[in-house]
Design an enzyme around this catalytic site. Structure first.
Site, PDB file in Angstrom:
ATOM      1  N   GLU A   1       0.799  -1.232   0.000  1.00 34.71           N
ATOM      2  CA  GLU A   1       0.000   0.000   0.000  1.00 34.71           C
ATOM      3  C   GLU A   1       0.829   1.279   0.000  1.00 34.71           C
ATOM      4  O   GLU A   1       0.471   2.246   0.667  1.00 34.71           O
ATOM      5  CB  GLU A   1      -0.943   0.005   1.218  1.00 34.71           C
ATOM      6  CG  GLU A   1      -1.859  -1.195   1.256  1.00 34.71           C
ATOM      7  CD  GLU A   1      -2.637  -1.337   2.570  1.00 34.71           C
ATOM      8  OE1 GLU A   1      -3.777  -1.810   2.495  1.00 34.71           O
ATOM      9  OE2 GLU A   1      -2.117  -1.001   3.641  1.00 34.71           O
TER      10      GLU A   1
HETATM   11  C1  TNX Z   1      -4.784  -4.128   4.779  1.00 34.13           C
HETATM   12  S1  TNX Z   1      -3.409  -6.081   3.157  1.00 34.13           S
HETATM   13  C2  TNX Z   1      -3.517  -3.914   5.268  1.00 34.13           C
HETATM   14  C3  TNX Z   1      -3.358  -3.370   6.621  1.00 34.13           C
HETATM   15  C4  TNX Z   1      -4.664  -3.170   7.323  1.00 34.13           C
HETATM   16  C5  TNX Z   1      -5.608  -4.296   6.966  1.00 34.13           C
HETATM   17  C6  TNX Z   1      -6.908  -4.279   7.681  1.00 34.13           C
HETATM   18  C7  TNX Z   1      -2.184  -5.345   3.857  1.00 34.13           C
HETATM   19  C8  TNX Z   1      -0.877  -5.871   3.571  1.00 34.13           C
HETATM   20  N1  TNX Z   1      -2.365  -4.268   4.637  1.00 34.13           N
HETATM   21  O1  TNX Z   1      -2.604  -2.177   6.570  1.00 34.13           O
HETATM   22  O2  TNX Z   1      -4.431  -3.152   8.684  1.00 34.13           O
HETATM   23  O3  TNX Z   1      -5.840  -4.251   5.589  1.00 34.13           O
HETATM   24  O4  TNX Z   1      -7.676  -5.403   7.373  1.00 34.13           O
END
Ligand code: TNX
Length: 500
Positions: A302
């Site tokens: 992200e």
């Molecule tokens: C996605 S999927 C995230 C996290 C959040 C989570 C909550 C991923 C690698 N990162 O930053 O905490 O969703 O479900």
């Protein structure tokens, strides 16, 4: 009768003869550690502590030769023998025996069985996010016990995120001095001292688990800016990121101030500044030095405010830093888009069971690199997804709510086309903690779905027991054991829970 075995073993045959009756004078002999563990497990399940005496024998042995982590149980009315190929195998055999304890009349018995068992995958992980909400050492240890009993052998600790930095490092002391006090919702933060971290590593090792530390880079680094502002960019204000921040409500991230919301994607380290790589080398080096396991996770998810070119450059340099100190880097699957990452890098796939938007293409890159993949499909094994619309805790973004049936009904080799068992290092079930604060919260979110993840990670792909119909009955049979161990599981109405 369906025995309450989860994860399902490779083979299990019941002889049909009378079982082994557990009594106070039952003698548990052989490996001392395993004997202590089995005694405690039987006491938790039955209220009876086997004290030894003239009674019947349970013999616990290690006999090298079989597959790593494998074990065999032979039980009849006269004796029980558990043979592990190694200490881990014996440990897993002991936990399987704990699941076999059944109430019969006024007694507890182990049915007459022969079980042969070994894991499908070598990496079987659970992840705890101690960054969104800090979780103290005892809570982490409690989760280690819960996971190890289901034959998980890796604890991934998500140690850093926008909301706080949770591990003290002598090389970068300001991280915990200035960036550890905050958490989601304005709750109290916290951090592990190095002694705390070592205690967790040792506790995990005594339950045959490695610890995989994660520092999430180059995004998820707002907290770093509270301590070392010179290496962090100003919060990203692109329309995409602003929309995410707004959709989560609360105050927008401000440089130099703790962020207590739940948005993602707005922070980044400075990619073109050598000081950033000095920082990463310090952090990763010190963490690796106190981590006996082979992996260091460096995030990579992200990074919405970092251009693809900058992201690629960063992931290349940082996977190299990890490889150079002798550890295997793990990254979330986005880093598969970076062409120059170190070829030893393991990818962790968090897309859906049916992949969207090229997530599978990024994941396949790790297979071509020959490093392998860890599967964490978010709409099956993200344990922080709500069970149902009215669940008091949890999120829903990953096709949620996530039923127990959905958590169970997928196969690791069926997610990414062209990826087979040989390409898969294993399976991991993450638990993010935006809405989670305590061990009771963890129990409620993780159980029983964590058992579905355990079966995906350990059990053979095919077999008589490998169906949702079989699984729901087997899990239901574990209710009394879990209650005896103090696990406050979610009593999902998809499961026929046994009474005692
Ligand atoms: C996605 S999927 C995230 C996290 C959040 C989570 C909550 C991923 C690698 N990162 O930053 O905490 O969703 O479900």
């Amino acid at each position: 009768m369906t025995l309450a075995l989860v994860p399902a073993p490779v083979s299990c045959s019941e002889s049909g003869g009378p079982g082994f009756r557990l009594q106070e004078d039952t003698r548990i002999v052989g490996d001392v550690d395993a004997a202590a563990r089995l005694t405690a497990l039987i006491a938790a399940r039955t209220g009876v502590t086997p004290c030894g005496g003239e009674g019947l024998l349970i013999d616990l042995r290690i006999q090298p030769g079989g597959a790593p982590e494998s074990y065999r149980i032979v039980a009849d009315a006269a004796s029980i023998v558990i043979t592990g190929a190694d200490a881990a195998g014996l440990f897993y055999g002991v936990h399987t025996l704990g699941q076999l304890v059944t109430a019969e009349g006024g007694h507890y018995v182990i049915p007459a069985v022969r079980i042969e068992d070994e894991p499908r995958f070598g990496y079987r992980g659970v992840m705890l996010d101690v960054a969104r909400h800090f979780l103290p050492v005892e809570t982490v240890m409690g989760y280690i016990d819960r996971a190890a009993a289901l034959k998980f052998n890796a604890l991934h600790l998500h140690l850093t995120d926008d909301q706080g930095w949770r591990i003290h490092l002598d090389s970068r002391p300001k991280l915990t001095e200035l960036a550890s006090a905050s958490a989601v919702g304005g709750d109290a933060g916290g951090f592990f001292s190095k002694a705390d971290y070592r205690a967790i590593v040792d506790y995990a090792a005594s339950r045959h688990m490695i610890v995989v530390p994660e520092v999430d880079l180059p995004g998820h680094t707002h907290a770093v800016g509270l301590a070392y502002p010179d290496i962090v960019e100003a919060p990203v204000s692109s329309p995409e990121v602003l929309a995410i921040v707004e959709s989560h409500g609360g105050a927008a991230p401000t440089a130099g101030e703790p962020y207590t919301g739940m948005a993602v994607g707005f922070s980044s380290l400075r990619i073109h500044d050598e000081a950033t790589y000095d920082f990463v080398a310090d952090v990763v080096g010190e963490l690796a030095a106190m981590t006996p396991g082979p992996y260091v996770h460096i995030g990579g998810d992200e990074a919405l405010g970092t251009s693809p070119e900058d992201f690629a450059l960063f992931m290349q340099r940082v996977t190299q830093i990890v490889a150079d100190i002798g550890k295997t880097p793990i990254t979330w699957h986005e880093a598969g888009a970076a062409p120059g990452i170190d070829p030893s890098t393991v990818g962790q796939y968090w897309g859906f069971v049916v992949p969207l938007y090229g997530m599978d293409e990024n994941a396949r890159r790790f297979v071509r690199n020959d490093a392998g993949l860890i599967l964490s499909p978010a709409d099956a094994v993200y344990l922080d997804m709500k069970h149902a619309d009215d669940s008091p805790l949890g999120l829903t973004w990953a096709n949620g709510p996530t039923s127990v049936e959905r958590a169970y009904s997928w196969d690791p080799a069926g997610v990414i086309e062209g990826v087979t068992d040989e390409d898969i290092l294993g399976v991991e079930a993450p638990l993010w903690t935006e809405t989670i604060r305590t061990l009771a919260d963890i129990d409620l979110m993780a159980f029983p779905r964590i058992a579905a993840a355990a079966e995906a990670a350990w059990s053979p792909a095919e077999g008589e027991l490998r169906s949702w119909e079989s699984f729901r009955v087997r899990v239901g049979g574990l209710g009394p054991l879990w209650s005896g161990l103090g696990i406050g599981f979610h009593a999902s109405d998809e499961i026929p829970w046994a009474a005692r």
